[in-house]
Enzyme design. Sequence first.
Site, short mmCIF file in Angstrom:
data_model
loop_
_atom_site.label_atom_id
_atom_site.label_comp_id
_atom_site.label_asym_id
_atom_site.label_seq_id
_atom_site.Cartn_x
_atom_site.Cartn_y
_atom_site.Cartn_z
N SER A 115 0.68 -1.10 0.12
CA SER A 115 0.21 0.48 0.31
C SER A 115 0.91 0.69 -0.27
O SER A 115 1.93 1.21 1.15
CB SER A 115 -0.53 0.39 1.53
OG SER A 115 -1.30 1.82 1.21
N TYR A 139 -1.53 0.72 9.87
CA TYR A 139 -2.05 -0.23 9.02
C TYR A 139 -1.05 -0.43 7.91
O TYR A 139 -0.20 -1.56 7.03
CB TYR A 139 -3.37 0.42 8.10
CG TYR A 139 -3.37 -0.46 6.30
CD1 TYR A 139 -3.72 -1.71 6.48
CD2 TYR A 139 -3.56 0.93 5.74
CE1 TYR A 139 -3.55 -1.75 5.32
CE2 TYR A 139 -3.54 0.18 4.19
CZ TYR A 139 -3.80 -0.53 4.14
OH TYR A 139 -3.93 -1.17 2.18
N LYS A 143 1.61 -3.39 7.10
CA LYS A 143 1.94 -3.38 5.04
C LYS A 143 3.65 -2.96 4.73
O LYS A 143 4.29 -3.93 4.54
CB LYS A 143 1.25 -2.79 4.00
CG LYS A 143 -0.34 -2.71 4.14
CD LYS A 143 -0.21 -3.84 3.55
CE LYS A 143 -1.98 -4.15 2.91
NZ LYS A 143 -2.18 -5.82 2.84
#
Length: 317
Positions: A115, A139, A143
């Site tokens: 991402s 988040y 990643k």
Amino acid sequence: MRVLVTGGAGYIGSTAVEIMRHQGFEISVLDDCSTGHADSVPSGVRFIQGSLLNEKEIAEALMGVDAVIHFAGKSLVGESVEKPDLYQRVNVGGTRNLLDGMHTAGVKKIVFSSSAATYGEPAVIPIKENAQTSPTNPYGATKLEIDHMIHAESEIRNIAAVSLRYFNVAGALNCDRGWLSERHNPETHLIPNVLRSSGETPVRIFGGDWPTPDGTCIRDYVHVIDLIDAHIKALNSLELGVHEIYNLGSGDGYSVRQVIAAAARAKGQEIPTIDSPRRTGDPAVLIADISKAKSILGWSPSRGIDEMVSDTLASFN
Ligand code: UDP
């Protein structure tokens, strides 16, 4: 070639399954359906409803597989701030299990959904793959940790790997089973929220005082069909012992107000909006430099913002 698609019942994963099976790939899907939908998996596909936290289910899913496309994971920035442990356990722990399962099964190829959130607040726009990585939320941090884990795996266990760093994915695929639409609950993404905006529940504009021409955040949107095309090109580019990272976006930025204008064009009516405070963790501008994917993978996105918005709208009807 049989490909295991983890997260194949979700929005992006199910689109990959549909496109790839029409291109002659044999497909297995592993999805726990925590956010995906079992009815998104077509018949003729080997479907293991199971979890990346369960080694037996991973081993079963990897049977007869030549390569993995790994979409499965938790993907909501706001939720990750509230539940960082969940994101660590599912995203990082789940991928660790998957890589160990691949090692046991002798599967040496993986394409991973990374991402743009790995970069955080960028110092330079557009963002290149070698930009500094400094995620602003758990988040993005998970990643990035996975990208590092996969990189180590390519060196230590000689696997062939690509991480694809998505910017903002939008649009939908229309197939013989109908539209494969984005079905999140709650929906946090801008384009679906703008399209569903009504007088009673107008879409919120998170911040009108950003340092951008119209004061709203700028993002780089890429159509899900173009995105999957890049995955197939990435799969064909894999080399043992090598881990490559590619940005996937359009290379262009659109502000929140420009997206709202595109939605008004698609619907033929004004979109009700309400000004709201900035959302925590949002960078002002994220635009991808996609020259690496263009030159090495030979990939080029062909669908613009109007097509993304009108396909998303069609997928809701
Ligand atoms: N956004 C907004 N209203 C919404 C959802 C999103 O103003 O209901 C803004 C958000 O602050 C960001 C942009 O739209 O600047 C894209 O947000 P989205 O959640 O779609 O993707 P992200 O960039 O967070 O991955």
